[in-house]
Structures are given as C-alpha cells and as structure tokens.
Scaffold this motif. Structure first.
Motif, PDB file in Angstrom:
ATOM      1  N   TYR A  92       0.829  -1.197   0.000  1.00 37.99           N
ATOM      2  CA  TYR A  92       0.000   0.000   0.000  1.00 37.99           C
ATOM      3  C   TYR A  92       0.869   1.254   0.000  1.00 37.99           C
ATOM      4  N   VAL A  93       0.562   2.177  -0.920  1.00 36.08           N
ATOM      5  CA  VAL A  93       1.269   3.461  -0.958  1.00 36.08           C
ATOM      6  C   VAL A  93       0.787   4.362   0.167  1.00 36.08           C
ATOM      7  N   ASP A  94      -0.527   4.388   0.382  1.00 34.22           N
ATOM      8  CA  ASP A  94      -1.111   5.266   1.392  1.00 34.22           C
ATOM      9  C   ASP A  94      -1.051   4.587   2.761  1.00 34.22           C
ATOM     10  N   PRO A  95      -0.540   5.267   3.792  1.00 34.91           N
ATOM     11  CA  PRO A  95      -0.337   4.630   5.105  1.00 34.91           C
ATOM     12  C   PRO A  95      -1.627   4.296   5.845  1.00 34.91           C
ATOM     13  N   ASP A  96      -2.757   4.896   5.454  1.00 39.96           N
ATOM     14  CA  ASP A  96      -4.006   4.654   6.190  1.00 39.96           C
ATOM     15  C   ASP A  96      -4.725   3.384   5.724  1.00 39.96           C
ATOM     16  N   ARG A  97      -4.155   2.670   4.746  1.00 34.77           N
ATOM     17  CA  ARG A  97      -4.851   1.479   4.241  1.00 34.77           C
ATOM     18  C   ARG A  97      -4.897   0.350   5.288  1.00 34.77           C
ATOM     19  N   ARG A  98      -3.856   0.260   6.127  1.00 31.55           N
ATOM     20  CA  ARG A  98      -3.855  -0.783   7.173  1.00 31.55           C
ATOM     21  C   ARG A  98      -5.061  -0.603   8.098  1.00 31.55           C
ATOM     22  N   GLN A  99      -5.273   0.654   8.502  1.00 28.07           N
ATOM     23  CA  GLN A  99      -6.424   0.926   9.368  1.00 28.07           C
ATOM     24  C   GLN A  99      -7.723   0.640   8.637  1.00 28.07           C
ATOM     25  N   LYS A 100      -7.738   0.869   7.320  1.00 26.33           N
ATOM     26  CA  LYS A 100      -8.933   0.588   6.530  1.00 26.33           C
ATOM     27  C   LYS A 100      -9.264  -0.906   6.598  1.00 26.33           C
ATOM     28  N   LEU A 101      -8.235  -1.745   6.507  1.00 23.62           N
ATOM     29  CA  LEU A 101      -8.459  -3.190   6.591  1.00 23.62           C
ATOM     30  C   LEU A 101      -9.007  -3.594   7.963  1.00 23.62           C
ATOM     31  N   ILE A 102      -8.450  -2.981   9.019  1.00 28.02           N
ATOM     32  CA  ILE A 102      -8.929  -3.305  10.373  1.00 28.02           C
ATOM     33  C   ILE A 102     -10.383  -2.901  10.525  1.00 28.02           C
ATOM     34  N   ASP A 103     -10.725  -1.702   9.978  1.00 32.67           N
ATOM     35  CA  ASP A 103     -12.112  -1.240  10.057  1.00 32.67           C
ATOM     36  C   ASP A 103     -13.041  -2.181   9.303  1.00 32.67           C
ATOM     37  N   LEU A 104     -12.592  -2.672   8.154  1.00 38.20           N
ATOM     38  CA  LEU A 104     -13.428  -3.585   7.370  1.00 38.20           C
ATOM     39  C   LEU A 104     -13.672  -4.902   8.120  1.00 38.20           C
ATOM     40  N   SER A 105     -12.658  -5.357   8.856  1.00 38.36           N
ATOM     41  CA  SER A 105     -12.816  -6.633   9.568  1.00 38.36           C
ATOM     42  C   SER A 105     -13.858  -6.537  10.680  1.00 38.36           C
ATOM     43  N   ARG A 106     -14.108  -5.306  11.140  1.00 41.48           N
ATOM     44  CA  ARG A 106     -15.109  -5.123  12.188  1.00 41.48           C
ATOM     45  C   ARG A 106     -16.507  -4.908  11.594  1.00 41.48           C
ATOM     46  N   ASP A 107     -16.521  -4.615  10.268  1.00 44.89           N
ATOM     47  CA  ASP A 107     -17.809  -4.331   9.609  1.00 44.89           C
ATOM     48  C   ASP A 107     -18.541  -5.644   9.351  1.00 44.89           C
ATOM     49  N   ARG A 108     -19.811  -5.652   9.558  1.00 46.44           N
ATOM     50  CA  ARG A 108     -20.588  -6.872   9.362  1.00 46.44           C
ATOM     51  C   ARG A 108     -20.914  -7.110   7.889  1.00 46.44           C
ATOM     52  N   ASN A 109     -20.793  -6.041   7.030  1.00 45.06           N
ATOM     53  CA  ASN A 109     -21.064  -6.217   5.607  1.00 45.06           C
ATOM     54  C   ASN A 109     -20.029  -7.161   4.996  1.00 45.06           C
ATOM     55  N   GLN A 110     -20.478  -7.905   4.038  1.00 43.06           N
ATOM     56  CA  GLN A 110     -19.615  -8.930   3.475  1.00 43.06           C
ATOM     57  C   GLN A 110     -18.697  -8.418   2.366  1.00 43.06           C
ATOM     58  N   LEU A 111     -19.060  -7.327   1.648  1.00 46.75           N
ATOM     59  CA  LEU A 111     -18.254  -6.855   0.512  1.00 46.75           C
ATOM     60  C   LEU A 111     -18.237  -5.333   0.505  1.00 46.75           C
ATOM     61  N   ARG A 112     -17.043  -4.751   0.575  1.00 42.09           N
ATOM     62  CA  ARG A 112     -16.893  -3.293   0.550  1.00 42.09           C
ATOM     63  C   ARG A 112     -15.855  -2.913  -0.511  1.00 42.09           C
ATOM     64  N   GLY A 113     -16.130  -1.858  -1.266  1.00 42.28           N
ATOM     65  CA  GLY A 113     -15.209  -1.437  -2.320  1.00 42.28           C
ATOM     66  C   GLY A 113     -14.659  -0.039  -2.068  1.00 42.28           C
ATOM     67  N   PHE A 114     -13.403   0.193  -2.434  1.00 41.87           N
ATOM     68  CA  PHE A 114     -12.799   1.520  -2.343  1.00 41.87           C
ATOM     69  C   PHE A 114     -11.578   1.543  -3.267  1.00 41.87           C
ATOM     70  N   GLU A 115     -11.076   2.776  -3.507  1.00 46.13           N
ATOM     71  CA  GLU A 115      -9.875   2.938  -4.342  1.00 46.13           C
ATOM     72  C   GLU A 115      -8.657   3.050  -3.448  1.00 46.13           C
ATOM     73  N   THR A 116      -7.568   2.540  -3.916  1.00 40.50           N
ATOM     74  CA  THR A 116      -6.304   2.673  -3.204  1.00 40.50           C
ATOM     75  C   THR A 116      -5.171   2.652  -4.220  1.00 40.50           C
ATOM     76  N   ARG A 117      -3.988   2.879  -3.721  1.00 37.79           N
ATOM     77  CA  ARG A 117      -2.806   2.836  -4.595  1.00 37.79           C
ATOM     78  C   ARG A 117      -1.840   1.780  -4.082  1.00 37.79           C
ATOM     79  N   PHE A 118      -1.391   0.913  -5.000  1.00 38.35           N
ATOM     80  CA  PHE A 118      -0.429  -0.117  -4.670  1.00 38.35           C
ATOM     81  C   PHE A 118       0.927   0.235  -5.258  1.00 38.35           C
TER      82      PHE A 118
END
Length: 628
Positions: A92-118
C-alpha cells in the motif's frame, strides 16, 4: 516483523486438512471427491481474470492468484508475491490502508469497495479498485480477508485527460468572441455560449435543449433557406460550410443583423454555427474593404516570406551586395521589407557605400522586377534640361526637338526610378516633381496631355539632409514625399568584418582569365583591416583592382603614404629566407590551408577534399596551427 497470530485456515486449507497425507493409503471415493473439489477451487482461484489476494486482518499475506501477481509486477511464477510478507506494509502506498483493513474486519457487511494505490515490484505506484470480502468462521469471528483487485490506473489517466480536454474545449467554446451554438438534427440548440446569450437575450437554461434554432430567425424567407440547407446537408456526405447575413429576433423582440457561418460536425448530424452581431456596422462595404486589406497584407507577407527563404541560404551575399556583418543583415531585412511594398524609399550613406546596389536589389526583389530600373544622377543634369529629361518632350517643342523623346518617368513606367544625389535637385524642379508624386501626373514639354505616374521612386543621397532642409535647398513637402522607407548604409570602417569577403569578391571579379586566385597574405589582410577607407567599398574595389594588375597594394588617401603588399605568399613575409626550412614550410602551409578554408567559406569537408587529405587530418592541422 509483525508478530500477530496468523488468522485461521482458509477454505482451501480446510479442505486440504481433511485429505490424507500423500503417502497414505487410499480411503475411498469420498476422498477422491474432496481432491476434485480442491483442484477445482485451485483452478478457479489461480486462473481468475481479476486479481485475488488473501490476507489476515493485520495485512499478512496468506495467498494470491497469478492475476494479482501480474498486476503488482510479480510476473514470474517462481516469485509470485513470495517476497511480500505484509501487503499493508509492503504494497500500500497510502499509510491509512492498514487501518482501513482493520475497520473492514469489524464491519458486518460482506463486501466493501474503495480505491487505493499499490506499489508495484518496480516501485511504480498504480491506482486500483479494491473490493474486500470479510470471511468469517461459523461463530462470526473474522477468518481472513479476500481482496479483489482491478488496475484502473489507465482509466483514471484517461478520465483526467478527458476532463482537461473538456475544460479546454469549453473554454474555447465560451471565448470564441462570437456567439456559438450546436444545432441538433431537429434544429434544437443543445449547447450555447455566452456570446449567443448576449445576442438573443435568453439565458443558457432557456436555450440549451429547449429552444429551436428556427425560433430565433426573424424573416420567413431566411428561415426557409436555413431549413433547406439542413435538409440538403443530411443528404450529402460532404458539403461546404455556408456564410450569409440574416436577421434574428432577441428576447425583447428587437431584430438584429447577424453574420453567420454554419457547418456540419463530421461524423454526426449536428451543425455548429458561429454568429457575429453586425447591427452596429452602418456600411457593410467597410467590412469588405477591411477583408481586402487583410488579404492584401497576407499576400505581402507571403511574398516577403518567399523572398526571405530565397536569400536565407546565402546571406553573406544579397544580390550584388557583399557582407555578412550584423549591420548589413539589418540592411538586407529592410531591403526585403521595402521590396514587398510599393512605397517610396530613400537611401542614406557616404559616397562609395553601394547605394545604387541597394536600390537595384529593392527593384529586383519587388513585383516590378520584370520592368525597367532607371538610374538618374540628379547632379549631372543641367538646370535648363531637368524638366525635359524627366518629363520628355514632343517633336518641335523647341529648337532641335526633331522627334518625340520619352523622359525618365516614361522609361521607368511600371518599373523603378532611382534618383541618385537627391540633394542636388533644384528647388523649382522639386515643385514639379512634388505634383507628380502627389498623383497629379506630368506633362511632356510641348504637350497638353497629362500622363499619370506609374513607377516606384527610390532616392539616395550622401549629403546632410537636415542642413539641406534648414538652408531651404530641399523642400520639406518634397522630402517627405520621398522619405517613407529610410535605409541607412553603414560605412566600410564600421563593418570591417566584411573586408575579407569583399576582397575575395573583387579578386574573383578582376582576376585574369584562367588564372587561379592566390589567397591574400596576412600582412595584406592586416593592412586592409587597419585602413579607414574614406572612399568605402568603391575605394576597396579600386585598391584590389590595382593589386591584381600592378602586384602591389597602395592606399592613396592613407596619411602615412603608400603601403605595399604582394600577391606572392612567399614575399608576404619579408624575412622568410632568414628562417629554417621547417619554419618556412610551416608558415606557408598555415597560410595555404587558411586560404583554402576561406575559399570554401570555412566548409571543412570541401576544404579537405580540395587539399586531398582526410577531414580528421585537416582538423589536426588546424589545431596545430591555431587556425580558428
């Protein structure tokens, strides 16, 4: 290194855990079925067209397919993201992506989409669309994250380029300086700029997609013509745009005169129209005259451009004028500009600077070049003959007039009349020439018929015009009829860098037939350069002619008396016979190579061919002798 406990097994791992070891004995058809299921899952996972990455909630990589590896630059099947331990930290280029993954793991929704840079393996950053699926265990705990990756870098670049292009064309559309609209096939106005708003008084909200083009045309006949045009354009594959004048009615009901140009948009059934409000133009004829003036200016510029291209290759020589100094380059530019017009020209310069050559060059490069160039030495015409010489006379006009004789103005008809020594024209003759220059024509002596003038006047003088005007020897009204394009010729002492070119030119001009040109020696060139040349180029020409014919150089006006030189390269250095052979040969070789280089205008390739040596050899000799 992240020490977080790894996530639970994936589906593939769960299936594999139920299978016996590779060397275990067969356990029946159920195990075979599980193997088939596992192989299908592996095939689907590895060959999916979209990138798939599995990781735990802390970003540690659990697995990836080939498409993901290729997107991230790991093209080799052997490495296949093997060097990546933690995708959140390493990719991940952007440093906040790790936190994004942690937030997604707490979300009950099964599929979430967003843009990022690798960050690819080669270090280049790419933009990706990322869909993350949270896989949970039976008790609801996060098992692992499955990310679907799509590279959209080029899509975003294209979108950015389209937005910039749209903004550019919108700006051009808005700032054309005219009312501009796009007309659909059914005559609906789909786009309009602010210029069109100003013309008809409606806002864009009232125009675009709502107003018909036919609704603003005021006259029924013009409306019928426009409808006919649109019908005809639909039947033609290609058609010429039309331009015409008509009337529109604005929001207040006022009619306005409009100049219109309308054309079809290629590949569509749309038209684009540009409108100019010409209501305030009282006389349409003035607009046509303006167009004619612009067209005439364009033609003049084209002719000047052609003349520039013709002379750009040989700017050290312009017609019969020789010189490459900055001062002469300015003179060449003025000659070209003067030649492109029909205005009168006056040339200032000391005696011998080549005023007549400049006048002839102006004539030769002008549209009048196919007709006569008539030089007149005004100082050589007797006072009582000036009128008959300029205007001509009829048979019997005076004693001795045995036949009609044309004057200078007749001889120069459609050509150029060169008035040399303008300051010597008598005041009474200036009055008569003034009438001619003013367009009143002239009458030959003994005739009653007035003839119109049709020639370009080019004058020249070496006298102080300001003093002539102050003393009354030159009438102001006559002078300013001539003084339209002034050209000042520099004296030779102010352009001494042209002396070698001029000397070579005169050497070629006066050399004996079939006799080679011997390069001038260093002392002669120094003498030519150190002299002030009060007689300018004419004096230099006479000196070079004497040098060729008599074998020595002398300046009769030099305060120190005659200077002597010789055409012989050996006699140029008086102490040559006192030198050792090697020094004498080197001295001669240096002067000889310099002479050949000057002959070929310092084109080293041609000089080497003349000398019969390789170009590299010539370079080395020039370096050794210090020739630059």
């Amino acid at each position: 290194m992240d020490t977080t406990k790894p996530a639970g097994p994936s589906k593939e791992q769960a299936i594999a855990s139920q299978l016996p070891a590779e060397n275990a004995p067969s356990q029946g058809p159920e195990i075979g079925h599980l193997k088939e299921e596992l192989q299908k899952y592996r095939d689907m996972f590895d060959n999916a067209p979209i990138g798939i990455v599995q990781s735990d909630v802390d970003g540690r990589l659990l697995g990836s397919n080939l498409a993901a590896a290729r997107i991230l630059g790991y093209d080799s099947p052997q490495d296949n993201l093997a060097s990546v331990e933690n995708i959140a930290r390493d990719l991940y280029v952007d440093p906040d992506r790790r936190q994004k993954l942690i937030d997604l793991s707490r979300d009950r929704n099964q599929l979430r989409g967003f843009e990022t840079r690798f960050r690819r393996k080669d270090g280049r950053a790419i933009t990706c669309k990322l869909f993350v699926r949270v896989v949970r265990t039976a008790d609801g705990a996060v098992d692992y994250l499955e990310s679907f990756i799509e590279d959209i870098t080029e899509i975003r670049k294209t979108e950015k380029a389209l937005k910039e292009s749209e903004a550019l064309y919108r700006s051009l559309f808005e700032n054309t300086g005219a009312g501009t609209i796009i007309i659909e096939e059914d005559t609906t106005i789909s786009f309009a700029n602010s210029g069109f708003e100003k013309i008809i008084g409606y806002s864009k909200a009232e125009i675009e997609g709502k107003m018909k083009w036919t609704a603003v045309i005021a006259e029924p006949a013009e409306l019928a013509m426009m409808l006919k045009y649109h019908r005809k354009r639909r039947l033609l594959k290609e058609a010429v745009p039309i331009e015409y004048e008509f009337k529109v009615r604005d929001k207040k009901g006022k009619k306005k005169n409009i100049f219109l140009r309308v054309d079809m948009i290629a590949g569509t059934k749309r038209s684009v129209a540009s409108l100019i409000d010409i209501t305030s133009i009282v006389d349409i004829h003035e607009r046509q005259l303006a167009k004619d003036r612009i067209r005439e200016q364009e033609n003049r510029l084209k002719k000047e451009n052609v003349r520039l291209r013709k002379t750009i290759r040989d700017r050290y020589k312009f017609g019969s004028i020789v010189g490459k100094s900055a001062a002469m380059q300015e003179v060449y530019e003025l000659i070209l500009r003067a030649a492109a017009t029909d205005a009168n020209v006056i040339i200032y310069g000391e005696s011998g600077t080549g005023k007549e050559l400049v006048a002839k060059a102006i004539h030769d490069f002008s549209d009048r070049s196919v007709h006569a160039f008539v030089p007149v030495n005004c100082a050589a015409i007797p006072r009582h003959l000036v009128e008959s010489e300029f205007f001509g006379y009829k048979k019997g006009a005076f004693s001795g007039a045995l036949a009609d004789k044309p004057g200078y103005l007749d001889k120069a008809r459609k050509g150029s009349l060169f008035l040399d020594e303008l300051g010597d024209v008598q005041p009474e003759m200036q009055v008569k020439l003034l009438r001619v220059l003013g367009g009143s024509g002239y009458t030959p002596v003994g005739s009653v018929n007035v003839r119109g003038i049709d020639c370009r006047i080019i004058a020249a003088t070496n006298r102080n015009v300001r003093k002539l005007l102050e003393n009354g020897q030159l009438r102001e009204d006559f002078f300013y009829r001539i003084h339209i394009i002034p050209i000042q010729l520099p004296p030779l002492r102010e352009r001494k860098e042209d002396i070698p070119l001029l000397a070579e030119h005169f050497m070629k001009k006066y050399k004996k037939k079939n006799e080679p040109i011997t390069p001038l020696g260093g002392k002669i060139m120094d003498a030519l350069h150190d002299y002030d040349w009060p007689g300018n180029v004419r004096e230099l020409e006479n000196s070079m002619q004497r040098l060729i014919n008599l074998g020595h150089l002398d300046f009769h006006l030099a305060p120190s008396g005659p200077l002597a030189g010789s055409l012989s390269p050996l006699e140029d250095d008086m102490g040559v016979f006192d030198r050792p052979l090697r020094q004498a040969v080197s001295s001669f070789e240096k002067r000889y190579i310099t002479g050949v280089l000057e002959k070929y205008k310092w084109n080293r390739t041609r000089a080497a061919e003349h000398l019969g040596v390789e170009r590299k050899t010539l370079y080395l000799k020039m370096k050794n002798f210090g020739i630059q």
